[in-house]
Scaffold this motif. Structure first.
Motif, PDB file in Angstrom:
ATOM      1  N   SER A  11       0.814  -1.205   0.000  1.00 27.86           N
ATOM      2  CA  SER A  11       0.000   0.000   0.000  1.00 27.86           C
ATOM      3  C   SER A  11       0.852   1.261   0.000  1.00 27.86           C
ATOM      4  O   SER A  11       0.697   2.131  -0.837  1.00 27.86           O
ATOM      5  N   ALA A  12       1.775   1.353   0.961  1.00 31.19           N
ATOM      6  CA  ALA A  12       2.571   2.565   1.048  1.00 31.19           C
ATOM      7  C   ALA A  12       4.060   2.298   0.783  1.00 31.19           C
ATOM      8  O   ALA A  12       4.863   3.209   0.791  1.00 31.19           O
ATOM      9  N   MET A  14       5.911   0.733   2.795  1.00 33.45           N
ATOM     10  CA  MET A  14       6.635   0.788   4.065  1.00 33.45           C
ATOM     11  C   MET A  14       7.031  -0.605   4.541  1.00 33.45           C
ATOM     12  O   MET A  14       8.197  -0.901   4.750  1.00 33.45           O
ATOM     13  N   SER A  15       6.013  -1.451   4.706  1.00 32.66           N
ATOM     14  CA  SER A  15       6.307  -2.764   5.273  1.00 32.66           C
ATOM     15  C   SER A  15       7.184  -3.586   4.331  1.00 32.66           C
ATOM     16  O   SER A  15       8.052  -4.336   4.782  1.00 32.66           O
ATOM     17  N   LEU A  18      11.140  -3.205   4.567  1.00 37.75           N
ATOM     18  CA  LEU A  18      11.867  -4.044   5.515  1.00 37.75           C
ATOM     19  C   LEU A  18      12.201  -5.385   4.865  1.00 37.75           C
ATOM     20  O   LEU A  18      13.320  -5.894   4.988  1.00 37.75           O
ATOM     21  N   SER A  42       0.704   3.322  -5.862  1.00 38.90           N
ATOM     22  CA  SER A  42       0.527   4.394  -6.845  1.00 38.90           C
ATOM     23  C   SER A  42       1.798   4.640  -7.674  1.00 38.90           C
ATOM     24  O   SER A  42       1.719   5.136  -8.787  1.00 38.90           O
ATOM     25  N   PRO A  60       0.287  -9.052   0.775  1.00 41.83           N
ATOM     26  CA  PRO A  60      -1.043  -9.676   0.839  1.00 41.83           C
ATOM     27  C   PRO A  60      -2.180  -8.679   1.062  1.00 41.83           C
ATOM     28  O   PRO A  60      -3.298  -8.928   0.648  1.00 41.83           O
ATOM     29  N   GLN A  61      -1.888  -7.571   1.710  1.00 36.05           N
ATOM     30  CA  GLN A  61      -2.978  -6.636   1.962  1.00 36.05           C
ATOM     31  C   GLN A  61      -3.438  -5.904   0.710  1.00 36.05           C
ATOM     32  O   GLN A  61      -4.487  -5.291   0.698  1.00 36.05           O
ATOM     33  N   VAL A  62      -2.649  -5.966  -0.359  1.00 38.61           N
ATOM     34  CA  VAL A  62      -3.115  -5.359  -1.611  1.00 38.61           C
ATOM     35  C   VAL A  62      -3.358  -6.430  -2.663  1.00 38.61           C
ATOM     36  O   VAL A  62      -3.217  -6.198  -3.858  1.00 38.61           O
TER      37      VAL A  62
END
Lengths: 108, 893
Positions: A11-12, A14-15, A18, A42, A60-62
């Motif tokens: 999504s961003a 960020m995760s 890592l 994006s 997985p969240q996207v």
């Protein structure tokens, strides 16, 4: 062996960054020539165009974006998969790198 | 001739009340048959109104000359109960939707079953006529999308029309409902049942005013139609789709949110209508009125009306068989569920007494000429009364029965007239959809038959389980796959009565479906019939004795009493030990109490004590009296409750002891995480291990992450065998839950019925019960990386709770991987908020958030404590991203 470019999307961004660090470490240990980077959903489009990406992995969240990306990648021969939940949860750089390399291999 | 007709009309215009043909004939000294003919003509010409009932009544339409005009402008909504209270806002919305130029706004009506969506839509149409937005002859076309939901093509064609040759059998162009409704309103009930293609076409029509019939590729058609949709569905996905595409959304409140005044008006209006319809006075007891005003009706107004109808039908039956002067109803005539409303009188608002006069013991409803609209469909609503009438006459003609017997005879058959609605109440949409109508019907038939033969009743859930089984059994037989019952003989021996009935049932199935039922299958059917009989039979035999002994004058007895009252049982003995009594004396009292009733403790004794020396009694009693004794100290009421419950259903001493002990440690250490390395598993069980179990398995596979969860189908033959199998599996797996057709209460493993596995809300619960989150692994990975958010494991746990709560509250089904991803995402997000990183923007945020009002609200509610706890705030743009991940990733089935 040519250089492998692996792009991670979440999504961003960020995760996954890592995860990138961990994957880079494993790649270095194994002596694999690679460029691994994480982007937000994006920014993904630009990067597909500008860098010659070999494989695309989704957080997985996207996973809902999979269909979208499949369309975008259609005909480009770039494989795409959602990162395994366990590996993602554990930020298991080794396993995810394996997943990426396997996909590149299969796409040949 | 013509003048006669005119005379009749003139006569009718002068009358205040509607009259029957007979009355008119008498008054005008004319032949009744002729009068009837004239009346029919007049009705056809639109001069008079015909009121169906017994007898049919007629009334002049243009009474305006004699009476002031009742139907002034814009009265349509006034017939709705609550038009100036609970429904005020909705009616304003509806009026706006109708009046919006040029041809009204397309509208969707949300509301639970039985909240009056159809009637509301009809009122909108009436209003459109009254306000002359629509011309007098504008059509109102009503269609229930569930009718053809099994066949999307047919449904599409029915609504949009069919082009010749679009499929075999389409031999000519056929216009659809859209065409029929041109210039008027098309009402689509259960609009969520429209298949995707249908929805797409509907939205195209809404956006552009054009549509394409089935098989038409070139030309689009136009129609001037206002669409009104209705749905009971309230899942976020659907709300989204429809809210986005349909400009006006109206939500009708459930009955529970209506005022007590409105509830009164609903009940009174309905009784008034029935009095009207039957042209007879109805008198009800005060209790009847109170019960109907208060009982919780799941299916809302619709259910209250059906229950009222049932009560009226009973009253009518009594009235007909006993030739009484009027219809009457007392508390005893009410279905139990309705009677339970009387338990709520104390909690009812004060205003109740103003509505239902405290000093009146009976309330009458007398037919009047005023017209009340609850349900316009008068013709079909007479069918119950007509059916009763016919049966009474038929039976009287045969002269076989006395009056009183007759009433009983018909009353027994009465429920059949209500089958339709009973079925609707007990089986929700998804269940209906799952099982083909013919299987459902046969199941009902078989169970009705079995209930009569075996003189017992089966709950609707076991009917559902059986119909699932039957469906797969038929498939199996048709595919010539073998059916083997491993223990046919003992089934036949132990349940000979049920076996006999099962043979009858098999014959019925064979006849219906033209197949041969193998002998082994009869064994399975037998087992379904024994379903309810299994547990309790055992119960009475080897009960364990439970004894509660505590310090204090009445501690033990009041604790036991509470448990007994709650469980409605007499199991258990209490012995009080006042502080003045010496321990030795007390031991003697206990010993004698046991000796006096030795048989009670043959199968063991469970001692429940509070503290001190009482704990030692167990060992001594065991030795002295040669009993199996177990003692639990520091007992609390919940433990007494659990012990009594298990003892009363005949559970073994050891079993009860272990369970209670576990319950006690659970109470103590509720927060201690449970460590387990075994793989999680879910047991699905049914009699064959292949029928119902397979279906449940298929269903589960769609929503669960089966890479980390094993689903194990088991054949249930005997409870004992099943337990052994579970024990074996438990060595290898952590059994998370059992889902099946037969309740299995073992080792505190949660049990869910097969029925529940098909219920979305329950499914979320099961899923949360079963899923394993790699929480500690996540914490490990993040430790050292995230520095601003305190304890990582606490953060991860908090985040997990937010996500799970969201799922439960909104019935969301999210794959576990997405949830894990969300937790990680949130963890990083919070870290970066703490670091004051810049915020990214979500494009078109306002619009997006508006489309998901429910999730937006719930999510921000759940995030607030988190934000306070961590002293940060999660910006709206980020929340929008979160919502996107949740909405887009959810599984819709």
């Amino acid at each position: 062996m040519s250089k492998k470019t692996i792009m991670l999307v979440c999504s961003a961004g960020m995760s996954t960054s890592l995860l990138v660090t961990k994957m880079e470490k494993v790649a270095a240990e194994r002596g694999i020539d690679s460029e691994i980077f994480a982007v937000s959903a994006s920014d993904a489009d630009n990067n597909i165009e500008s860098k010659s990406v070999d494989v695309l992995l989704l957080g997985p969240q996207v996973r809902f974006m999979k269909a979208q990306f499949e369309k975008k990648l259609d005909g480009k021969g770039i494989p795409l998969e959602v990162i395994n939940m366990q590996d993602y949860g554990m930020m298991n750089g080794e396993k995810v790198l394996d997943q990426a390399l396997r996909l590149i291999d299969e796409a040949k | 001739m013509l003048s006669r007709k005119k005379d009749i009309l003139t006569y009718l215009v002068k009358q205040d009340t509607p009259l029957s043909a007979q009355e008119i004939a008498l008054a005008m000294e004319l032949n009744r048959a002729n009068v009837s003919r004239y009346l029919n003509d007049l009705h056809k010409e639109g001069h008079i109104e015909k009121r169906s009932g017994r007898p049919v009544l007629y009334q002049a339409k243009s009474r305006s000359s004699a009476l002031p005009e009742l139907t002034t402008q814009q009265e349509a909504f006034h017939k709705l109960v609550g038009y100036n209270a609970s429904l005020k806002v909705m009616i304003q919305q509806a009026k706006a939707a109708v009046l919006y130029p040029p041809r009204g706004l397309h509208t969707i009506i949300f509301g639970e079953t039985g909240t009056g969506k159809t009637l509301f839509a009809e009122c909108m149409y009436q209003f459109a006529l009254e306000s002359q937005v629509l011309s007098k002859d504008a059509p109102f076309v009503s269609f229930n999308c569930a009718d053809y939901a099994q066949n999307p093509q047919l449904l599409f064609g029915h609504i949009f029309g069919v082009k010749k040759g679009s499929y075999t059998g389409a031999t000519e162009d056929r216009a659809g409902l859209m065409h029929q409704a041109d210039g008027g309103i098309l009402f689509l009930d259960e609009i969520h049942r429209l298949p995707p293609e249908g929805q797409e076409m509907l939205f195209t029509f809404i956006d552009k005013g054009v549509y394409r019939p089935l098989g038409e590729s070139n030309q689009t058609q136009t129609a001037s139609v206002q669409i009104i949709g209705a749905t009971t569905e309230n899942s976020e996905v659907l709300l989204d789709t429809f809210n986005r595409r349909i400009p006006m959304a109206i939500t009708l409140p459930p009955l529970a949110e209506r005022t007590i005044e409105e509830r009164y008006e609903l009940v009174a209006a309905f009784l008034q209508q029935e009095a009207q319809r039957l042209n007879q006075k109805i008198v009800i007891e005060r209790e009847v009125l109170l019960a109907f005003m208060l009982y919780p009706a799941k299916a809302n107004i619709g259910q209250v009306q059906r229950d009222l109808k049932l009560v009226c039908a009973k009253a009518f039956l009594h009235y007909r068989t006993h030739q009484t002067d009027y219809l009457r109803s007392t508390q005893q005539d009410l279905p139990l569920a309705v009677q339970k409303g009387l338990l709520l009188v104390k909690e009812a608002p004060e205003r109740l007494n103003q509505l239902v006069d405290r000093h009146k013991s009976h309330f009458s409803f007398v037919p009047m000429s005023q017209k009340i609209a609850i349900n316009e469909n008068v013709e079909s609503d007479m069918s119950v009364y007509n059916a009763i009438e016919e049966r009474v006459e038929e039976a009287l003609k045969m002269g076989l029965l006395k009056e009183i017997e007759l009433e009983g005879f018909i009353q027994n058959n009465l429920p059949h007239y209500f089958n339709d609605y009973l079925e609707k109440l007990s089986i929700s949409d998804i269940h209906q959809e799952l099982i083909p109508i013919d299987i459902r019907k046969v199941t009902e038939k078989l169970y009705d038959f079995a209930e009569k033969k075996l003189e017992r009743t089966y709950p609707s859930k076991s009917r559902f389980a059986f119909s699932l089984h039957l469906q797969s059994a038929i498939e199996r037989i048709k595919e010539k796959r073998p059916i083997v019952h491993p223990d046919l003989n003992s089934v036949r021996k132990n349940y000979s009565k049920e076996f006999q009935v099962a043979i009858d049932l098999s014959a019925m199935i064979e006849q219906q479906f033209g197949i041969d039922i193998p002998f082994d299958e009869i064994g399975f059917i037998t087992m379904f019939l024994t379903l309810e009989a299994q547990e309790p039979e055992k119960a009475a035999v080897n009960q364990v004795g439970v004894m509660v002994i505590m310090h204090g004058k009445s501690t033990a007895s009041s604790m036991l009493e509470t448990a007994q009252d709650l469980l409605d049982t007499k199991v258990g003995v209490a012995l009080n030990m006042p502080l003045t009594v010496k321990v030795k004396e007390m031991y003697e009292t206990v010993r004698q109490a046991i000796v006096a009733n030795k048989t009670l403790y043959e199968h063991g004794l469970l001692l429940l004590t509070d503290m001190g020396s009482l704990n030692a009694f167990g060992g001594m009693l065991a030795q002295e009296l040669g009993l199996a004794v177990r003692t639990l100290s520091m007992t609390s009421t919940p433990i007494v409750l659990e012990a009594i419950r298990m003892a009363s259903i005949g559970r073994q001493l050891e079993d009860i002891y272990q369970n209670c002990r576990m319950a006690m440690t659970l109470e103590e250490s509720i927060n201690e995480p449970f460590q387990e390395e075994k793989q999680p598993a879910l047991i699905v069980s049914c009699f064959t291990g292949e029928g119902v179990a397979k279906r449940v398995e298929n269903r589960l596979e769609k929503v669960m992450d089966t890479t980390h969860l094993t689903i194990i189908p088991l054949q249930f033959l005997q409870l004992e065998k099943m337990k052994q199998q579970i024990d074996q599996l438990a060595e290898q797996y952590t059994i998370k839950a059992i889902i099946g057709t037969v309740p299995v209460d073992y080792q505190n493993i949660p049990y869910y019925t097969a029925y529940e596995a098909f219920d979305r809300k329950k499914m979320v619960e099961i899923k949360n019960q079963v899923e394993e989150w790699p929480l500690d692994k996540i914490s490990q990975t993040l430790t050292g990386t995230l520095k601003e958010v305190g304890s990582i494991s606490r953060l991860v746990e908090n985040l997990q709770q937010v996500i799970q709560q969201l799922e439960v509250d909104l019935y969301l089904v999210l794959p576990i991987e997405v949830k894990v991803g969300l937790v990680l995402h949130l963890a990083f997000l919070m870290e970066s908020m703490k670091n004051g990183k810049e915020v990214r923007t979500f494009s078109d945020k306002e619009n997006y958030l508006m489309k998901h009002p429910l999730i937006v609200k719930k999510l921000s509610e759940l995030l607030i404590p988190l934000e306070e706890d961590y002293q940060l705030s999660i910006p709206q743009d980020e929340q929008a991203y979160l919502i996107q991940m949740i909405v887009e990733n959810q599984l819709t089935n």
